[in-house]
Design a protein around this motif. Structure first.
Motif, PDB file in Angstrom:
ATOM      1  N   VAL A  39       0.995   8.405  -3.304  1.00  0.00           N
ATOM      2  CA  VAL A  39       0.185   7.211  -3.535  1.00  0.00           C
ATOM      3  C   VAL A  39      -1.304   7.580  -3.586  1.00  0.00           C
ATOM      4  O   VAL A  39      -2.038   7.162  -4.476  1.00  0.00           O
ATOM      5  CB  VAL A  39       0.446   6.150  -2.432  1.00  0.00           C
ATOM      6  CG1 VAL A  39      -0.541   5.000  -2.541  1.00  0.00           C
ATOM      7  CG2 VAL A  39       1.882   5.637  -2.513  1.00  0.00           C
ATOM      8  N   LEU A  40      -1.739   8.414  -2.652  1.00  0.00           N
ATOM      9  CA  LEU A  40      -3.173   8.762  -2.592  1.00  0.00           C
ATOM     10  C   LEU A  40      -3.624   9.530  -3.835  1.00  0.00           C
ATOM     11  O   LEU A  40      -4.798   9.493  -4.198  1.00  0.00           O
ATOM     12  CB  LEU A  40      -3.460   9.619  -1.345  1.00  0.00           C
ATOM     13  CG  LEU A  40      -3.357   8.909   0.015  1.00  0.00           C
ATOM     14  CD1 LEU A  40      -3.394   9.910   1.156  1.00  0.00           C
ATOM     15  CD2 LEU A  40      -4.491   7.893   0.170  1.00  0.00           C
ATOM     16  N   SER A  58       3.053   9.198   1.033  1.00  0.00           N
ATOM     17  CA  SER A  58       1.642   8.801   1.158  1.00  0.00           C
ATOM     18  C   SER A  58       0.763   9.660   0.253  1.00  0.00           C
ATOM     19  O   SER A  58      -0.182   9.169  -0.352  1.00  0.00           O
ATOM     20  CB  SER A  58       1.179   8.896   2.621  1.00  0.00           C
ATOM     21  OG  SER A  58       1.057  10.242   3.059  1.00  0.00           O
ATOM     22  N   THR A  98       0.805  -1.220   0.000  1.00  0.00           N
ATOM     23  CA  THR A  98       0.000   0.000   0.000  1.00  0.00           C
ATOM     24  C   THR A  98       0.840   1.274   0.000  1.00  0.00           C
ATOM     25  O   THR A  98       0.300   2.371  -0.060  1.00  0.00           O
ATOM     26  CB  THR A  98      -0.985   0.060   1.199  1.00  0.00           C
ATOM     27  OG1 THR A  98      -0.232   0.102   2.411  1.00  0.00           O
ATOM     28  CG2 THR A  98      -1.925  -1.116   1.211  1.00  0.00           C
ATOM     29  N   GLU A  99       2.168   1.139   0.085  1.00  0.00           N
ATOM     30  CA  GLU A  99       2.964   2.364  -0.031  1.00  0.00           C
ATOM     31  C   GLU A  99       3.789   2.376  -1.303  1.00  0.00           C
ATOM     32  O   GLU A  99       4.628   3.242  -1.493  1.00  0.00           O
ATOM     33  CB  GLU A  99       3.867   2.551   1.194  1.00  0.00           C
ATOM     34  CG  GLU A  99       4.983   1.569   1.326  1.00  0.00           C
ATOM     35  CD  GLU A  99       5.605   1.643   2.722  1.00  0.00           C
ATOM     36  OE1 GLU A  99       4.932   2.072   3.671  1.00  0.00           O
ATOM     37  OE2 GLU A  99       6.775   1.271   2.832  1.00  0.00           O
ATOM     38  N   VAL A 113      -1.581   5.484   4.176  1.00  0.00           N
ATOM     39  CA  VAL A 113      -2.511   5.102   3.102  1.00  0.00           C
ATOM     40  C   VAL A 113      -3.505   4.054   3.610  1.00  0.00           C
ATOM     41  O   VAL A 113      -4.695   4.093   3.289  1.00  0.00           O
ATOM     42  CB  VAL A 113      -1.725   4.561   1.881  1.00  0.00           C
ATOM     43  CG1 VAL A 113      -2.676   4.020   0.825  1.00  0.00           C
ATOM     44  CG2 VAL A 113      -0.824   5.651   1.299  1.00  0.00           C
ATOM     45  N   ASP A 114      -3.014   3.128   4.449  1.00  0.00           N
ATOM     46  CA  ASP A 114      -3.895   2.086   4.993  1.00  0.00           C
ATOM     47  C   ASP A 114      -5.094   2.668   5.740  1.00  0.00           C
ATOM     48  O   ASP A 114      -6.178   2.099   5.724  1.00  0.00           O
ATOM     49  CB  ASP A 114      -3.117   1.180   5.963  1.00  0.00           C
ATOM     50  CG  ASP A 114      -2.326   0.105   5.225  1.00  0.00           C
ATOM     51  OD1 ASP A 114      -2.697  -0.230   4.088  1.00  0.00           O
ATOM     52  OD2 ASP A 114      -1.345  -0.390   5.803  1.00  0.00           O
ATOM     53  N   GLY A 142       2.821   3.590   3.988  1.00  0.00           N
ATOM     54  CA  GLY A 142       1.769   2.577   3.854  1.00  0.00           C
ATOM     55  C   GLY A 142       0.780   2.638   5.003  1.00  0.00           C
ATOM     56  O   GLY A 142      -0.425   2.464   4.806  1.00  0.00           O
ATOM     57  N   ILE A 197      -5.759   5.380  -6.205  1.00  0.00           N
ATOM     58  CA  ILE A 197      -6.849   5.901  -5.367  1.00  0.00           C
ATOM     59  C   ILE A 197      -7.400   7.189  -5.988  1.00  0.00           C
ATOM     60  O   ILE A 197      -8.596   7.466  -5.929  1.00  0.00           O
ATOM     61  CB  ILE A 197      -6.352   6.128  -3.925  1.00  0.00           C
ATOM     62  CG1 ILE A 197      -5.855   4.802  -3.333  1.00  0.00           C
ATOM     63  CG2 ILE A 197      -7.467   6.699  -3.055  1.00  0.00           C
ATOM     64  CD1 ILE A 197      -5.248   4.906  -1.953  1.00  0.00           C
ATOM     65  N   PHE A 242      -5.320  -0.734  -4.911  1.00  0.00           N
ATOM     66  CA  PHE A 242      -5.738   0.666  -4.817  1.00  0.00           C
ATOM     67  C   PHE A 242      -7.137   0.949  -5.373  1.00  0.00           C
ATOM     68  O   PHE A 242      -7.726   1.967  -5.054  1.00  0.00           O
ATOM     69  CB  PHE A 242      -4.704   1.567  -5.501  1.00  0.00           C
ATOM     70  CG  PHE A 242      -3.373   1.524  -4.799  1.00  0.00           C
ATOM     71  CD1 PHE A 242      -3.227   2.058  -3.526  1.00  0.00           C
ATOM     72  CD2 PHE A 242      -2.272   0.924  -5.391  1.00  0.00           C
ATOM     73  CE1 PHE A 242      -2.013   2.013  -2.860  1.00  0.00           C
ATOM     74  CE2 PHE A 242      -1.052   0.871  -4.736  1.00  0.00           C
ATOM     75  CZ  PHE A 242      -0.922   1.416  -3.470  1.00  0.00           C
ATOM     76  N   VAL A 302      -6.758   5.224   4.979  1.00  0.00           N
ATOM     77  CA  VAL A 302      -7.763   5.592   3.970  1.00  0.00           C
ATOM     78  C   VAL A 302      -8.391   4.338   3.373  1.00  0.00           C
ATOM     79  O   VAL A 302      -9.620   4.234   3.236  1.00  0.00           O
ATOM     80  CB  VAL A 302      -7.116   6.467   2.868  1.00  0.00           C
ATOM     81  CG1 VAL A 302      -8.110   6.775   1.758  1.00  0.00           C
ATOM     82  CG2 VAL A 302      -6.557   7.754   3.475  1.00  0.00           C
TER      83      VAL A 302
END
Ligand code: SAH
Ligand code: SF4
Length: 353
Positions: free
Chosen positions: A184-185, A181, A13-14, A144-145, A141, A191, A42, A147
């Motif tokens: 990634v988001l 983060s 997740t990261e 992000v986790d 991660g 996402i 994602f 979310v």
């Protein structure tokens, strides 16, 4: 899923798309597997390798053997306030717990407040998280986790439209983790949050404010909380390193990414920083950035210990009006989630009672 203890945990997740593609290439697998894994994590919200049903079992096993997992957090207690605010405790793989809060914004939309550290090192005197001290930074991660987990817990017709880094911790103290983060988001293929819907709140680590502006186009909120250095020194030790003037200068230099304004947060502490004099002085302090900022007044959310008072509503209105007469945009933050200790500054595990 067994993780070999000698291998440091690796959290999908990261990881960026590129990093997942490199991993898949390393394993000698065809490139489209990377798209599948990225999509599972994602977009489809898979929470385990085993949920990725169109990946061959052999590949899932190899990923697990190499120490990879989808998220390294578990859902802890979920509490709901009478006003609809939900607070989720998230248990990390070392046993630490952080909290994330979903704040209702009307019409099935929520804003999510995420944590960036376990505790906080900055020791602001009015903040419960500050009393905990810092245990550690969260990994990208783990941010992000929060979310991804929240998404699995809300009904399908609920949409999380905004993310604010206003939970536990000082986001800019964990600069690299927070920036990764955000990357990634906001990956449009993942996402897919717009950076304009993301706000990072800081107590004022001045050099990092500039660096944030250069790294990612997100909104900024500053916890100003005082109208003079003498008061700010007392309630926010960080002010001794980065006094108000340097902070206002950093705000002036920060790129404005959207039509919106930057937020200056001001926690109102009864008889500490809430007088008419404070309001007038605040107006003067912010004069050079007046057109760039919105002032957000936050009546203090109480917890036991520091001995502050939450000001009366009439005092809050009077403070607001002085600033408005000086042509500032001023909002008062509606207190949400007070009954479940989910309001600003109340986050952090309480000792069992
Ligand atoms: N560390 C970051 C973000 C987390 S705190 C920061 O300080 O900005 C988020 C906001 O809550 C900050 O504006 C902070 O000033 C405010 N806050 C902290 N404790 C509070 C309390 N007890 N009542 C009301 N607001 C509080
Ligand atoms: Fe940390 Fe922000 Fe709380 Fe200050 S207000 S102690 S910076 S979380």
């Amino acid at each position: 899923m067994a993780i070999r203890p000698d291998i440091p945990p690796k959290n999908l997740t990261e990881m960026s798309r590129e990093a997942i593609a490199a991993l898949v290439a390393d394993l000698g697998e065809p490139a489209y597997r990377a798209d599948q894994i990225h999509g599972w994590v994602f977009q489809r919200g898979a929470r385990s390798l085993d949920a990725m049903s169109n990946l061959p079992k052999r590949l899932r096993a190899r990923l697990a053997e190499a120490g990879y997992a989808v998220g390294r957090v578990e859902v802890g207690q979920l509490r709901e306030s009478i006003d609809g605010t939900r607070k989720l405790a998230v248990r990390l793989d070392d046993g630490a717990v952080v909290e994330t809060v979903l704040i209702p914004m009307g019409e099935g939309r929520f804003s999510q407040c995420v944590s960036s550290q376990v505790g906080c090192a900055l020791d602001c005197k009015f903040c419960y998280t500050g009393t905990l001290g810092l245990s550690r930074h969260l990994t990208p991660g783990e941010i992000v986790d929060q979310v991804l987990l929240a998404r699995t817990l809300v009904p399908d017709d609920v949409r999380i439209t905004h993310i604010v880094y206003m939970g536990m911790g000082e986001p800019l103290h964990n600069f690299d983790g927070v920036v990764q983060s955000i990357r990634v988001l906001t990956d449009p293929e993942g996402i897919g949050f717009s950076p304009r819907k993301i706000t990072v709140s800081t107590s004022g680590l001045v050099p990092k404010i500039k660096a944030l502006g250069e790294a990612v186009p997100v909104n900024l909120a500053i916890s100003l909380n005082a109208s003079s250095d003498a008061i700010r020194d007392r309630i926010m030790p960080v002010n001794k390193r980065y006094p108000i003037e340097t902070l206002v200068e950093a705000v002036d230099d920060y790129p404005i990414h959207s039509r919106g304004k930057m937020t200056m947060e001001y926690v109102l502490l009864g008889e500490v920083n809430d007088s008419d004099t404070d309001a007038h002085r605040l107006a003067r302090v912010l004069a050079r950035v007046r057109h760039k900022v919105r002032i957000n007044l936050i009546p203090w959310n109480p917890f036991q210990g520091p001995g502050y008072d939450r000001p009366e509503e009439a005092r809050v209105r009077a403070f607001q009006q002085i600033l408005e007469r000086r042509r500032y945009t001023v909002t008062v933050r509606t207190t949400k989630g007070l009954d479940i200790d989910a309001a600003c500054g109340q986050l952090g595990e309480r000792p069992a009672s």
